[in-house]
Each structure stands twice: as C-alpha cells, then as structure tokens.
Design an enzyme around this catalytic site. Structure first.
Site, mmCIF file in Angstrom:
data_model
loop_
_atom_site.group_PDB
_atom_site.id
_atom_site.type_symbol
_atom_site.label_atom_id
_atom_site.label_comp_id
_atom_site.label_asym_id
_atom_site.label_seq_id
_atom_site.Cartn_x
_atom_site.Cartn_y
_atom_site.Cartn_z
ATOM 1 N N ARG A 77 0.765 -1.172 -0.114
ATOM 2 C CA ARG A 77 0.037 0.020 -0.080
ATOM 3 C C ARG A 77 0.977 1.304 0.096
ATOM 4 N NH1 ARG A 77 -2.795 2.717 4.287
ATOM 5 N NH2 ARG A 77 -2.391 0.835 5.422
ATOM 6 N N TYR A 129 -15.114 18.183 -16.763
ATOM 7 C CA TYR A 129 -15.709 16.699 -16.717
ATOM 8 C C TYR A 129 -16.642 16.501 -15.556
ATOM 9 C CZ TYR A 129 -14.694 11.901 -15.341
ATOM 10 O OH TYR A 129 -14.774 10.658 -14.845
ATOM 11 N N ASP A 202 -5.835 19.381 -15.069
ATOM 12 C CA ASP A 202 -6.474 18.220 -15.655
ATOM 13 C C ASP A 202 -5.863 18.189 -17.087
ATOM 14 O OD1 ASP A 202 -7.686 15.990 -16.537
ATOM 15 O OD2 ASP A 202 -9.059 16.082 -15.469
ATOM 16 N N LYS A 227 -7.438 6.887 -20.013
ATOM 17 C CA LYS A 227 -7.686 7.357 -21.396
ATOM 18 C C LYS A 227 -6.579 6.984 -22.260
ATOM 19 C CE LYS A 227 -11.575 9.092 -19.671
ATOM 20 N NZ LYS A 227 -11.540 8.795 -18.168
#
Length: 413
Positions: A77, A129, A202, A227
């Site tokens: 982690r 978005y 972004d 993406k």
C-alpha cells in the site's frame, strides 16, 4: 567517422516525417520523449533475471532483515516495485520530479481534495468533466468553499481569488466543449495573488506528449490514465505529477492513508501502453484533424470544436502552449433537435456510443444525456451542452472508414 555521422544526419532529416501538428503551427516536439516512454525506470539490470519487461510484483509484504530495518519496499500500500517503475516513467515523460499513480482518475482527484482543510477555497468551472464536478459537490458538503468560474475569462480568475483560496482547478481543454485555457496566464495570476495556492491542470485530453502544464507554471498535472495512457480501453488508473517537495509529501501521505494507489497488474498494463503513447497520439491527431476538417465542411454540421482549426476561438492559445492536439473534440449538428441527434447515434454502424475516450477505437458520446443529464436545460445551455452537441474520440482506424460511418449516419437525419 565524421563523414558517417554527417551522412546519418542527412539521411535522418530526409526520411523524417513532419507531423500534422508541426504543419499546423504547434510547438515542435522535443526529442527523446519516445525513448523515455520506453526505457525510463526500466533498466533490466535492476532485476536479477535481467527481464526487459518489468515484472508484476503481486507480493503485499517484503522481508525485513531486522524489525523496522526496512528497504524501499515493505508493504505494497506504501510502495510496490511495479508501481514505482510506472511512476518513474511518468515523471520522466512529464519532466517532473515526482509522479504518483492511483486506482483511477477520480482517486487522484480525491487525493488532492483530502490534502485540504474544511473552509479552504477551491476555484473550478462547471464546464468541466462531470466526475470532477461530482467530486466538487462532495467537497462542498465537506465544508469547502467552491467557486465556479469561466477560465477563458482571465478577469474572472483574478476576481475569484480570496484569502482562503488554496486550490485553482482547471483543464487544458474543457470537457466536452473543448474550450482552451491559457494555463500560463492563469498560473501567473494565481501565484501573483498567493504563493500558497496550488494550480492544478487536468491534462487528460492532451497528455504530456502534447502539453506539459508544469512547464507553464502549474503546480500539479493530473491525468486519468484510463484514457490515452492506457489507450486500449482495458485498464483504469490515474496519476499526479509535481515538482514541489511539500506537495508531493502531502499527496504521497494521502495515497497511503486513503489506499487509493494503483495496483501492480494495472501498473503493468499502463507501462506496456505508455511505450506506444507517442505513435498512437500522432495517429489520433492525424485522424482527428482530417475528420474535423471534413465535418466543418458538411452542410448538416453547425460548428466543430477542434483546437487545431483556425475557426476555434482558442486556436492561437493552443498552438502557443501545446505540441499538438489528440483525438478528442466535439461538434454541433446544425439543428438543435433531440430526435435528430438520437437518430444520428442510432444510425452509426462502426462507431459505438461510449462514456470514455482515448482508446484505439473511435467512440462517440452524447454529453446532454450521458455526462450532464443531472442538470436542467438552462444550466447546460449556459455551458454549451445542448441537445445537438456530440463528443467524439477519434481512434486510429483508417480515417476513410471513420468518415464513411459519420457520413452515412448524417445522411439519415
């Protein structure tokens, strides 16, 4: 030897293909990007096996020679060898000091928000978005002071800055209207007002191959790796790149505390895909510009939102700050008619209706009914999200096949 080197340079220049983006006047891409995307963080000598492809380390725990005498890896982690390779590679192609990878783009967004305190101010836009907007609604419920502005109007950026503003959140190209943001000007305005305010961009639509926000003064570049980085519609991930030590430590702590890190197998898939990022993006760009030009001349199309077109209001900003444009853009049918738009979608044969973007296959989306369905007509019309707006993610198929499918669908409305 000197003659050989001269001959090689001559041959290389003669064979070099000028990209569509260079022809359109964008910034000239620096050399070495493709090499770094293949090799950065992936020296085979770091593995005992000498494997060329980084192994997928699924182990959660790692042996300690004595208690608390820990190496870089002791619990996955916190750190994982496969994830570390990906993060080193992403930092290299971004030109940043640090990169962190997350389970999704939304997980990366969450990590940023958790570094703030209740009462802190966030400036963003309702033109963004939809996943970002959902996160901002959660932030408001948690006591953050969220303001929504139009980033294409720099006066609004300056006016929105308040003493409690800690984060200014923008996109390199707004989703889904493809408005272009002058990142350098936004960063200059914000940092002049407050050195403690973080500017986040972004940059999912362009990737660091076509735009590097940190070069323009931003503090954080955020990506949905799902993406273009993944590029094959088969992996979900997110990332954050930055140069500031303090910002990195805050985000690293958030990643550890919230457990939002990328997993080993997903990291491997993205490492694999980043190796072909530059050549895929060149094909995406070539196809998207050809389709955009074709649509712009079609009698049933009202407007095309592609930054490479001179008709785009942000064209001059785009070519000044970017190295090119990818495969994503949007367009308006001539008639704002819900039934005709639905018929257009129903008539497509090759191109599927999908909610994501950036894959090798061409896809289309209906923002009014898909990403922005929660808003009333008055709100979405202010955003430019009308019933005739279509977002298209151009893939790397033969461009004639993409155009043929669009043409036959347009003929039927």
């Amino acid at each position: 030897m000197d003659q050989l080197n001269t001959d090689l340079v001559f041959l290389r220049n003669k064979l070099r293909k000028v990209s569509i983006n260079e022809k359109l006047g964008y910034l000239k891409q620096e050399k070495g990007f493709s090499t770094r995307s293949i090799h950065a963080g992936q020296d085979p000598k770091q593995w005992k096996s000498g494997a060329i492809i980084p192994p997928i380390f699924t182990s959660v725990i790692y042996e300690q020679t004595v208690p608390r005498n820990m190496s870089d890896f002791f619990y996955s982690r916190i750190n994982n060898p496969t994830r570390s390779v990906l993060q080193e590679c992403l930092a290299s192609i971004e030109g940043s000091k640090y990169a962190l990878t997350f389970a999704s783009g939304i997980a990366a967004i969450t990590a940023v928000i958790t570094t703030l305190s209740s009462g802190d101010g966030i400036i963003c836009s309702k033109h963004f978005y939809s996943g970002t907007l959902d996160s901002m609604l959660i932030a408001e419920k948690m006591g953050f002071d969220v303001q929504y502005i139009d980033f294409t109007d720099l006066k609004q950026v300056e006016a929105a800055m308040k003493p409690n503003t800690r984060l200014v959140w923008t996109e390199s190209c707004m989703n889904p209207t493809l408005s272009v943001i002058d990142i350098k000007s936004v960063a200059t305005i914000v940092h002049k007002k407050s050195k403690n305010t973080i500017v986040l961009v972004d940059n999912t639509f362009l990737t660091p191959y076509y735009l590097r926000p940190l070069e323009l003064g931003a503090d954080i570049a955020l990506y949905s790796l799902t993406k273009y980085f993944g590029g094959h519609s088969d992996v979900i991930g997110g990332s954050i790149s930055c140069n500031d030590d303090k910002i990195y430590e805050m985000l690293k702590k958030s990643q550890f505390q919230t457990g939002t890190m990328a997993q080993p197998f997903e990291s491997y898939l993205i490492i694999r895909s980043v190796k072909t990022l530059s050549i895929r993006l060149e094909k995406h760009a070539e196809n998207s510009y050809a389709v955009a030009k074709w649509l712009e001349a079609h009698p049933k199309i009202g407007k095309v939102n592609h930054p490479a077109l001179k008709s785009h209001p942000g064209h001059e900003i785009a070519i000044k700050q970017s190295y090119g444009h990818s495969g994503i853009f949007s367009f308006y049918l001539k008639e704002d008619n819900f039934e005709k738009t639905k018929k257009f979608f129903a008539s497509l044969k090759m191109i599927p209706i999908c909610t994501s973007l950036g894959g090798v296959e061409t896809t289309v989306a209906f923002p009014r009914e898909m990403s922005h369905h929660m808003y009333n007509d008055e709100e979405v019309y202010k955003m430019g999200v009308t019933y005739n707006l279509i977002r298209i993610s151009i893939g790397i198929e033969d461009v004639e096949d993409i155009i043929n499918d669009l043409e036959q669908a347009l003929d039927l409305i």
